[in-house]
Structure formats: structure tokens, C-alpha cells
Design a protein around this motif. Structure first.
Motif, short mmCIF file in Angstrom:
data_model
loop_
_atom_site.label_atom_id
_atom_site.label_comp_id
_atom_site.label_asym_id
_atom_site.label_seq_id
_atom_site.Cartn_x
_atom_site.Cartn_y
_atom_site.Cartn_z
N TRP A 68 123.87 103.84 16.78
CA TRP A 68 124.93 104.69 17.56
C TRP A 68 126.10 103.84 17.99
O TRP A 68 127.17 104.33 18.09
CB TRP A 68 124.31 105.50 18.56
CG TRP A 68 123.75 104.85 19.78
CD1 TRP A 68 124.45 104.27 20.74
CD2 TRP A 68 122.32 104.70 20.19
NE1 TRP A 68 123.56 103.80 21.65
CE2 TRP A 68 122.32 103.76 21.47
CE3 TRP A 68 121.13 105.09 19.51
CZ2 TRP A 68 121.12 103.59 21.80
CZ3 TRP A 68 120.04 104.48 20.21
CH2 TRP A 68 119.96 103.94 21.33
N GLN A 95 130.04 104.58 17.91
CA GLN A 95 130.50 104.48 19.48
C GLN A 95 131.92 103.27 19.53
O GLN A 95 132.72 103.31 20.27
CB GLN A 95 129.60 103.86 20.19
CG GLN A 95 129.70 103.97 21.86
CD GLN A 95 128.64 103.60 22.69
OE1 GLN A 95 127.47 102.87 22.11
NE2 GLN A 95 128.62 104.14 24.01
N SER A 127 130.56 111.97 14.94
CA SER A 127 129.52 111.05 15.63
C SER A 127 128.46 110.60 14.82
O SER A 127 127.50 110.76 15.27
CB SER A 127 129.12 111.73 16.82
OG SER A 127 130.38 112.17 17.76
N SER A 128 128.73 110.25 13.65
CA SER A 128 127.76 109.93 12.51
C SER A 128 128.03 108.69 11.68
O SER A 128 129.19 108.21 11.80
CB SER A 128 127.66 111.21 11.70
OG SER A 128 127.38 112.36 12.24
N ASN A 135 126.90 117.47 16.87
CA ASN A 135 126.93 116.25 17.43
C ASN A 135 126.89 116.46 19.00
O ASN A 135 126.98 115.65 19.68
CB ASN A 135 128.06 115.36 17.12
CG ASN A 135 129.53 116.03 17.52
OD1 ASN A 135 129.47 117.15 17.54
ND2 ASN A 135 130.49 115.16 17.53
N THR A 174 119.77 107.73 23.65
CA THR A 174 120.94 106.95 23.09
C THR A 174 121.86 106.93 24.35
O THR A 174 122.70 106.07 24.40
CB THR A 174 121.70 107.82 22.12
OG1 THR A 174 122.46 109.04 22.71
CG2 THR A 174 121.01 107.82 20.78
N LEU A 178 124.10 109.05 25.24
CA LEU A 178 125.18 109.49 24.75
C LEU A 178 125.11 111.16 24.70
O LEU A 178 124.30 111.76 24.40
CB LEU A 178 125.62 109.20 23.33
CG LEU A 178 125.70 107.42 23.19
CD1 LEU A 178 126.22 107.56 21.59
CD2 LEU A 178 127.05 107.24 23.77
N CYS A 227 126.23 112.56 19.58
CA CYS A 227 125.44 111.76 18.39
C CYS A 227 125.15 112.85 17.43
O CYS A 227 124.43 113.68 17.66
CB CYS A 227 124.33 111.08 19.31
SG CYS A 227 123.61 110.01 17.89
N GLY A 237 121.46 114.67 16.74
CA GLY A 237 120.63 113.52 16.59
C GLY A 237 119.65 113.44 15.49
O GLY A 237 118.39 113.24 15.68
#
Length: 394
Positions: free
Chosen positions: A128, A132, A254-255, A271, A292, A294, A297, A316
Motif C-alpha cells: 500500500w 501512499q 488507492s490501488s 477504496n 494497513t 489506512l 485502500c 482492500g
């Protein structure tokens, strides 16, 4: 010194499925791969020290004095200077992790002395972190690539730009009736890229050589599209390594997508969980889900994996190498490599069929599926046999 970018075994496992088919240093984050960043900072070419089954494709070159660099570490000027100051037998470390070591042999893990680095380090030790830290790495790479150079510019009168001084266009790129907003971060357009009419792009953003951004696309900040890709729809804070297609409408956020992936029309990734909890993601080393930390994600998709039209991926989700995903509903949050199916269940995507599809996909980019590529895929197929739990039931 002879630079060699090595795989730290524990970090490599955390970066699967992407490191099934490449060394850690070949991961793309920002505009460049990690090894390309080091080559620019050091002013010389580098080789890889990686898994045996990858070494025929990702070559190793030794010398009497070697500078071993952790493939998960992204360089900056301060770190590069500290590494260049190392003497033979010395290692630079940060919180127990070896960042670099100078050695006369292949052994980077047994230095005679260690120096603790006091600066900040960007360490890509989880999948991730690729998305990020992508925005910051686009900014860093942009400065590295464009310093002292002049942009080819944008001649189209119907394209609108904001903060054009933060936009760099390589030769051969064609941009028509698009909007490029670099007030929020730099925008890098590679050689022979096509930015088609109606595209909306907000920096930081990077698109690699020969890629196409389709009509009406919405490219949000902190997004990297690698070379030889075709993209459309809405993409936000995502990294596409290269040679992959997300051509149609649908959301990718977010991938991270590897190479030779294809997303069918109206594919969407979630996400953000409905309850706003932190996202858990499959970890190959743990053989379970890891937190994560987060809120956002999305999807991690390994090389050569494809999905059909109207596919949906839950928050996720990790999909391994060379899977073919289709059908109604959400598939499970961990899809093993060489899986064929979807929410209704999976069967094994047999190697001969994988080879056929990969060869056809690569031929479309004028690249041949080599015997070395086949060996790598065969090795990954064997490594991942235990994850295909349905085989045990048949």
C-alpha cells in the motif's frame, strides 16, 4: 563503485504479488522505477540481486567493489551522499534495516561495521505504500527528470492549463482539448503520449511513454500511469506499472496494478469501507490479513491478471498473478494467482491457457512472450499451488 539493487527477503515477501514477477527495485512509484531513480542519482547503470528464478531476466553484474542498495529504498540527495561516502565493509542502516552496503562479494548482509542514518527514508516495504507515497515520488522524480531541460510544450489552443510551469511534456506527445491543472502538483507527459479531448488531469500526475489517456478521462492527483498503457474513466491515487489497460468508465482508486493487466468496461473498485474502519489487506508473509492503518485502500492486482465487464472489487482486495476474474457480485478479498472465476467460485487457470492469453496481449504491444517469461510464470504457478484451495477438494 558498481551499484547492485538487492531484494531484502522480508520486504520482498510483503510486496507480493508484485514481486512474484520482478525484483523489488523494478517496482514503479512516482514516474520511475526504484532502480531507475538510483541510476539517475548515481549517474550510472545498476543491476539486480534477486530471486534465482528471476535472475535470467533481471541480470546481476558483480565487480571487485560493489555498492549494494536496498531495492525498497527511494533515493534523495542527502541519502545518496551518505551512501557514496561508504567504505568497503561499511553499511548504512535505519532502524535495523540495511539501506546500503559496500562489499567485495555478493554478501550485503554481513558488514564489518554499521552507520545509522539520521535522515528520513522512504522505504517501500508494504504494497500500500506504493500508492501512499506516490504523490511525493512524482514530485521528486519530476525535479530529477526535468532539471535543466525544456518542455516540448503544448501547442493546442483548445487545451487549458493551470500553472503551466509545473507541466513537462516530452517530444511527440499530442494533447487536444484537455484540461491540465498543475497548481496542486507537477504533471509529467511522456514521449508520444496521447491526451485525448475532454480529459481532466490534476497533478501530481505522470503518464509514461506511448500511453493513451482516453476521451473524457478523469485523472485525479497522485496517480501514475506507466508506459504503454491505455486509461480512461476515473482514476485516483493509483499506480499502474505499465503495459496495462483500464480504458473504459469505472473507478480505480488507492490501488496498484502490475503489468499486462486489463480491466473490463465499468469495472469499479471500492477504496473506502462503509463504516470507515481501517482497511485490512492480504499479506503473503503472514498468510493472513494485515491492518494497513489506512482508511482508503483499494485493489492490488498482480501481472497478467484480467477482469470482465462490470467487475466489482471490495475494499482492500488482493489479486495475484495471471488470474481471470468475472461474473456477478464481489469476489473474495484475496484471489490467488492462476484463479479462473469470481464470486461464484474458482477453478485453476491452466498454464497453457495463460501462455496463450499472455502471448496475444503482449503481441498487441509488439512484444513476444519469451521462454524466460514462461519460466517465471511456471515458477509462480508452482509457488502458489497451496493457495488454490479448490484443487485440494477436487
Amino acid at each position: 563503485m558498481n551499484p547492485i539493487v538487492f531484494d531484502d527477503p522480508s520486504i520482498r515477501t510483503n510486496l507480493l504479488p508484485f514481486t512474484f514477477t520482478r525484483p523489488v527495485g523494478a517496482i514503479r512509484i512516482g514516474i520511475l522505477t526504484i532502480i531507475e531513480k538510483w541510476e539517475k542519482h548515481l549517474g550510472t547503470s545498476a543491476s539486480y540481486l534477486t530471486q534465482d528464478y528471476l535472475s535470467e531476466k533481471f541480470l546481476f553484474s558483480s565487480a571487485s567493489e560493489n555498492l549494494f542498495i536496498n531495492g525498497a529504498v527511494c533515493p534523495d540527495e542527502e541519502l545518496t551522499k551518505s551512501i557514496n561516502d561508504l567504505k568497503i565493509g561499511e553499511a548504512l542502516t535505519k532502524d535495523g534495516t540495511i539501506l546500503a552496503c559496500v562489499s567485495g562479494n555478493k554478501d550485503w548482509n554481513n558488514p564489518t561495521s554499521k552507520k545509522e542514518y539520521s535522515g528520513t527514508v522512504t522505504l517501500i516495504d508494504q504494497v500500500w505504500k506504493i500508492f501512499q507515497y506516490n504523490g511525493a515520488q512524482i514530485r521528486s522524480d519530476f525535479n530529477l527528470i526535468t532539471k535543466g531541460r525544456k518542455s516540448a510544450g503544448i501547442s493546442d489552443p483548445h487545451t487549458r492549463t493551470y500553472s503551466p510551469e509545473n507541466i513537462f511534456v516530452e517530444e511527440g506527445a499530442v494533447i487536444q482539448a484537455a484540461t491540465l491543472n498543475a497548481s496542486t502538483g507537477p504533471i509529467y507527459i511522456g514521449k508520444n503520449v496521447q491526451i485525448q479531448e475532454g480529459s481532466l488531469i490534476r497533478g501530481p500526475f505522470s503518464v509514461g511513454d506511448e500511453s493513451v489517456v482516453n476521451m473524457g478521462a478523469k485523472m485525479r492527483s497522485d496517480t501514475t500511469v506507466g508506459p504503454y498503457c491505455k486509461v480512461g474513466g476515473e482514476i485516483s491515487n493509483a499506480v499502474i506499472f505499465g503495459y496495462s489497460s483500464k480504458v473504459h468508465d469505472g473507478f480505480l482508486g488507492s490501488s496498484v496494478l502490475g503489468e499486462w493487466c486489463n480491466m473490463g468496461a465499468d469495472t469499479n473498485t471500492s477504496n473506502l469501507k462503509n463504516n470507515y474502519d481501517n482497511v485490512k489487506l492480504w499479506n503473503y508473509g503472514k498468510q493472513g490479513f494485515a491492518n494497513t492503518g489506512l482508511t482508503f485502500c483499494g485493489l492490488m492486482m498482480g501481472d497478467h491478471t484480467k477482469c470482465g465487464i462490470n467487475s466489482m472489487f471490495n475494499t482492500g482486495t488482493v489479486a495475484g498473478v495471471a488470474s481471470n476474474i468475472f461474473g456477478d457480485g464481489y469476489p473474495r478479498n484475496f484471489i490467488p494467482s492462476f484463479a479462473w472465476g469470481g464470486a461464484a467460485g474458482f477453478m485453476t487457470y491452466q498454464l497453457n491457457k495463460v501462455y496463450e492469453t499472455a502471448a496475444k496481449a503482449m503481441e498487441r504491444r509488439n512484444i513476444t512472450l519469451s521462454e524466460v517469461d514462461k519460466k517465471i510464470l511456471k515458477n509462480v504457478f508452482d509457488q502458489c499451488a497451496g493457495e488454490r484451495v479448490w484443487e485440494k477438494k477436487s
